[in-house]
Design an enzyme around this catalytic site. Structure first.
Site, PDB file in Angstrom:
ATOM      1  N   ASP A  83      -4.565  55.922 -65.777  1.00  0.00           N
ATOM      2  CA  ASP A  83      -3.869  57.207 -65.739  1.00  0.00           C
ATOM      3  C   ASP A  83      -4.963  58.249 -65.907  1.00  0.00           C
ATOM      4  O   ASP A  83      -5.541  58.396 -66.982  1.00  0.00           O
ATOM      5  CB  ASP A  83      -2.851  57.257 -66.882  1.00  0.00           C
ATOM      6  CG  ASP A  83      -2.136  58.601 -66.975  1.00  0.00           C
ATOM      7  OD1 ASP A  83      -2.699  59.598 -66.490  1.00  0.00           O
ATOM      8  OD2 ASP A  83      -1.036  58.644 -67.554  1.00  0.00           O
ATOM      9  N   SER A 106      -5.409  61.497 -73.491  1.00  0.00           N
ATOM     10  CA  SER A 106      -4.927  62.881 -73.492  1.00  0.00           C
ATOM     11  C   SER A 106      -4.981  63.540 -74.858  1.00  0.00           C
ATOM     12  O   SER A 106      -5.148  64.753 -74.949  1.00  0.00           O
ATOM     13  CB  SER A 106      -3.509  62.941 -72.944  1.00  0.00           C
ATOM     14  OG  SER A 106      -2.624  62.195 -73.759  1.00  0.00           O
ATOM     15  N   GLU A 122      -5.711  54.782 -69.962  1.00  0.00           N
ATOM     16  CA  GLU A 122      -5.932  56.151 -69.490  1.00  0.00           C
ATOM     17  C   GLU A 122      -7.412  56.327 -69.230  1.00  0.00           C
ATOM     18  O   GLU A 122      -8.241  55.829 -70.001  1.00  0.00           O
ATOM     19  CB  GLU A 122      -5.472  57.174 -70.554  1.00  0.00           C
ATOM     20  CG  GLU A 122      -3.966  57.258 -70.669  1.00  0.00           C
ATOM     21  CD  GLU A 122      -3.485  58.275 -71.703  1.00  0.00           C
ATOM     22  OE1 GLU A 122      -4.151  59.304 -71.907  1.00  0.00           O
ATOM     23  OE2 GLU A 122      -2.432  58.030 -72.301  1.00  0.00           O
ATOM     24  N   LYS A 154      -2.327  69.385 -63.939  1.00  0.00           N
ATOM     25  CA  LYS A 154      -3.328  69.773 -64.927  1.00  0.00           C
ATOM     26  C   LYS A 154      -4.493  70.484 -64.229  1.00  0.00           C
ATOM     27  O   LYS A 154      -4.318  71.610 -63.822  1.00  0.00           O
ATOM     28  CB  LYS A 154      -3.692  68.556 -65.762  1.00  0.00           C
ATOM     29  CG  LYS A 154      -2.483  68.262 -66.676  1.00  0.00           C
ATOM     30  CD  LYS A 154      -2.438  66.992 -67.396  1.00  0.00           C
ATOM     31  CE  LYS A 154      -1.099  66.925 -68.142  1.00  0.00           C
ATOM     32  NZ  LYS A 154      -0.737  65.608 -68.605  1.00  0.00           N
ATOM     33  N   HIS A 157      -0.131  56.893 -72.734  1.00  0.00           N
ATOM     34  CA  HIS A 157       0.850  57.985 -72.708  1.00  0.00           C
ATOM     35  C   HIS A 157       2.296  57.484 -72.707  1.00  0.00           C
ATOM     36  O   HIS A 157       2.596  56.408 -72.195  1.00  0.00           O
ATOM     37  CB  HIS A 157       0.595  58.792 -71.421  1.00  0.00           C
ATOM     38  CG  HIS A 157       1.294  60.108 -71.357  1.00  0.00           C
ATOM     39  ND1 HIS A 157       2.429  60.311 -70.608  1.00  0.00           N
ATOM     40  CD2 HIS A 157       1.004  61.297 -71.944  1.00  0.00           C
ATOM     41  CE1 HIS A 157       2.798  61.579 -70.722  1.00  0.00           C
ATOM     42  NE2 HIS A 157       1.952  62.196 -71.520  1.00  0.00           N
ATOM     43  N   ASN A 161      -3.705  72.633 -70.080  1.00  0.00           N
ATOM     44  CA  ASN A 161      -4.396  71.585 -69.325  1.00  0.00           C
ATOM     45  C   ASN A 161      -4.853  72.094 -67.955  1.00  0.00           C
ATOM     46  O   ASN A 161      -5.221  71.310 -67.089  1.00  0.00           O
ATOM     47  CB  ASN A 161      -3.479  70.384 -69.134  1.00  0.00           C
ATOM     48  CG  ASN A 161      -3.034  69.801 -70.459  1.00  0.00           C
ATOM     49  OD1 ASN A 161      -3.845  69.609 -71.358  1.00  0.00           O
ATOM     50  ND2 ASN A 161      -1.742  69.529 -70.590  1.00  0.00           N
ATOM     51  N   HIS A 189      -6.207  63.501 -67.058  1.00  0.00           N
ATOM     52  CA  HIS A 189      -7.186  64.448 -67.605  1.00  0.00           C
ATOM     53  C   HIS A 189      -8.602  64.227 -67.070  1.00  0.00           C
ATOM     54  O   HIS A 189      -9.552  64.805 -67.582  1.00  0.00           O
ATOM     55  CB  HIS A 189      -7.173  64.383 -69.130  1.00  0.00           C
ATOM     56  CG  HIS A 189      -5.839  64.745 -69.698  1.00  0.00           C
ATOM     57  ND1 HIS A 189      -5.469  66.040 -69.951  1.00  0.00           N
ATOM     58  CD2 HIS A 189      -4.761  63.977 -69.988  1.00  0.00           C
ATOM     59  CE1 HIS A 189      -4.224  66.056 -70.403  1.00  0.00           C
ATOM     60  NE2 HIS A 189      -3.767  64.815 -70.436  1.00  0.00           N
TER      61      HIS A 189
HETATM   62  C1  PLP Z   1       0.551  64.987 -68.647  1.00  0.00           C
HETATM   63  C2  PLP Z   1       0.412  63.529 -68.572  1.00  0.00           C
HETATM   64  C3  PLP Z   1       1.269  62.763 -67.787  1.00  0.00           C
HETATM   65  C4  PLP Z   1       2.478  63.347 -67.108  1.00  0.00           C
HETATM   66  O1  PLP Z   1       2.146  64.089 -65.980  1.00  0.00           O
HETATM   67  P1  PLP Z   1       3.158  65.231 -65.486  1.00  0.00           P
HETATM   68  O2  PLP Z   1       2.714  65.506 -64.099  1.00  0.00           O
HETATM   69  O3  PLP Z   1       3.008  66.364 -66.416  1.00  0.00           O
HETATM   70  O4  PLP Z   1       4.525  64.621 -65.544  1.00  0.00           O
HETATM   71  C5  PLP Z   1       1.019  61.415 -67.675  1.00  0.00           C
HETATM   72  N1  PLP Z   1      -0.005  60.840 -68.324  1.00  0.00           N
HETATM   73  C6  PLP Z   1      -0.841  61.540 -69.106  1.00  0.00           C
HETATM   74  C7  PLP Z   1      -1.960  60.854 -69.789  1.00  0.00           C
HETATM   75  C8  PLP Z   1      -0.652  62.898 -69.263  1.00  0.00           C
HETATM   76  O5  PLP Z   1      -1.461  63.597 -70.071  1.00  0.00           O
END
Ligand code: PLP
Length: 378
Positions: free
Chosen positions: A201, A176, A172, A234, A128, A42, A204
């Site tokens: 969220d 993801s 989101e 990421k 997620h 990522n 990405h």
């Molecule tokens: C990776 C991810 C997270 C978690 O983030 P981290 O900083 O790795 O704990 C939360 N939500 C989504 C959609 C993700 O892909």
């Protein structure tokens, strides 16, 4: 008992194992004695390996040490946080920002800080695992709507909003495991009309969509998504999570977000690396545009629909088939891990390709050829 449960997972091709993987700055990953070109990180912009980002981390370690020493509310709130939070708020065009220990920790704490008994959370069914954890911790009533179906979300609020005090809609920005984008314009309209918060969220989206500003900017609704969380792990290439929101919401989080209050602050190096990376995100348009270009190139080569993000899934169905396809690509020199339930719904195991600014066009073309050879696409 544990051994029996592991056997059951093994039978279903769902047992997971850790594989030691050493990534290096030339875009390759060493695993099981093989050197593979990774198409499943990522690290969209390659910033975890960028000289300026690494140098910022080095300097922070030399000047301030390896760890934070305490939670942010005690002595772990290094002055470096202020700079990072200012950059995040500027990029997301919000009043304020707050950095958490990780994206998972942010999602675990934000819903319970805003909603509880007597409140309603309405969420996309594919959000997620960390959002699910936060929803459960909140003790609010929850309704899930079919993936990306804004009309269905609207109907839930039309029917039920009046029975609850506060309401929080969660989705989101970029999904993801599917790579598609949420209908943020429609969801923000519903939220406005029904007096609900909208939370995205954007794990990405930051650094790759909307000229690096993320999914809300890409959808033209930066000022209409009041709660934008994401991760620094990421595209930003470092570690940590964040929430961009109004000053009042951020101040409430500082008082109510349990994973912020009761967990140690980030190592200064992680904070400094994030700031250096955000500097590149904010100022290097070509870098930020590159992951989408690589994903488009791959999709065009295989006759797949134009991607909405640098995440391109190929759904193969059975977990075993996904493992076999992943192994076949490893034979050709590519690292693309199989994604299996419960990360994705039953029967939708997949290969999930992610594209990075650091990928060479030739590598993308060779990958497409290898995928065609497996018979999965093209
Ligand atoms: C990776 C991810 C997270 C978690 O983030 P981290 O900083 O790795 O704990 C939360 N939500 C989504 C959609 C993700 O892909």
């Amino acid at each position: 008992m544990a051994a029996g449960r592991l056997d059951a997972l093994e039978q279903q091709a769902l047992r997971r194992r850790l594989a030691a993987t050493a990534r290096s700055d030339d875009g390759v990953a060493a695993r099981d004695g093989r050197v593979l070109t990774s198409f499943c990180c990522n690290d969209y912009l390659g910033l975890s390996q960028h000289p300026a980002v690494k140098q910022a981390a080095h300097q922070a370690i030399d000047a301030f040490g390896a760890g934070a020493g305490a939670s942010r509310l005690v002595t772990g709130n290094h002055p470096l946080y202020e700079d990072l939070e200012r950059r995040l708020a500027a990029l997301k065009e919000t009043e304020a920002a707050l950095v958490f220990g990780s994206g998972y920790l942010a999602n675990l704490a934000i819903p319970p800080a805003l909603a509880g008994t007597g409140d309603l959370i309405v969420a996309d069914e594919l959000v997620h695992a960390s959002m699910h954890a936060g929803i459960r911790a909140s003790r609010a009533e929850v309704r899930f709507f079919p993936h990306n179906d804004a009309d269905a979300c609207g109907r839930v609020l039309a029917d039920e909003r009046a029975s609850f005090r506060h309401c929080l809609i969660m989705t989101e920005g970029v999904f993801s495991m599917d790579g598609d984008c949420a209908p943020l314009a429609a969801l923000s309209e519903i939220a406005d009309a029904r007096d609900a918060w909208l939370m995205t969220d954007d794990a990405h989206g930051l650094g790759v969509l909307g000229e690096g500003r993320g999914s809300a900017a890409a959808a033209g609704v930066s000022d209409r998504v009041p709660l934008q969380m994401g991760t620094l792990s990421k595209a930003v290439g470092s570690y940590g999570g964040y929430l961009c929101a109004s000053r009042a919401v951020i101040d409430l989080m500082i008082n109510r977000a349990r994973s912020l209050i009761y967990a140690t602050g980030l190592p200064p190096a992680a904070v400094a690396a994030s700031s250096a990376a955000l500097d590149l995100v904010a100022n290097d348009r070509r870098l930020v545009a590159a992951p989408m270009e690589k994903a488009s190139r791959f999709c065009a080569a295989l006759g797949l629909p134009e991607p909405e993000s640098p995440i391109v899934p190929l759904i193969v169905g059975a977990a075993e088939r996904a493992l076999d396809a992943s192994a076949a690509l490893a034979e050709q020199g590519f690292l693309v891990t199989a994604i299996r339930p419960p990360t994705v719904p039953d029967g939708t195991a997949r290969l999930r390709f992610t594209f990075q600014a650091t990928h060479k066009d030739e590598d993308v073309d060779r990958l497409a050829a290898a995928v065609r050879e497996t018979g999965l696409a093209g």
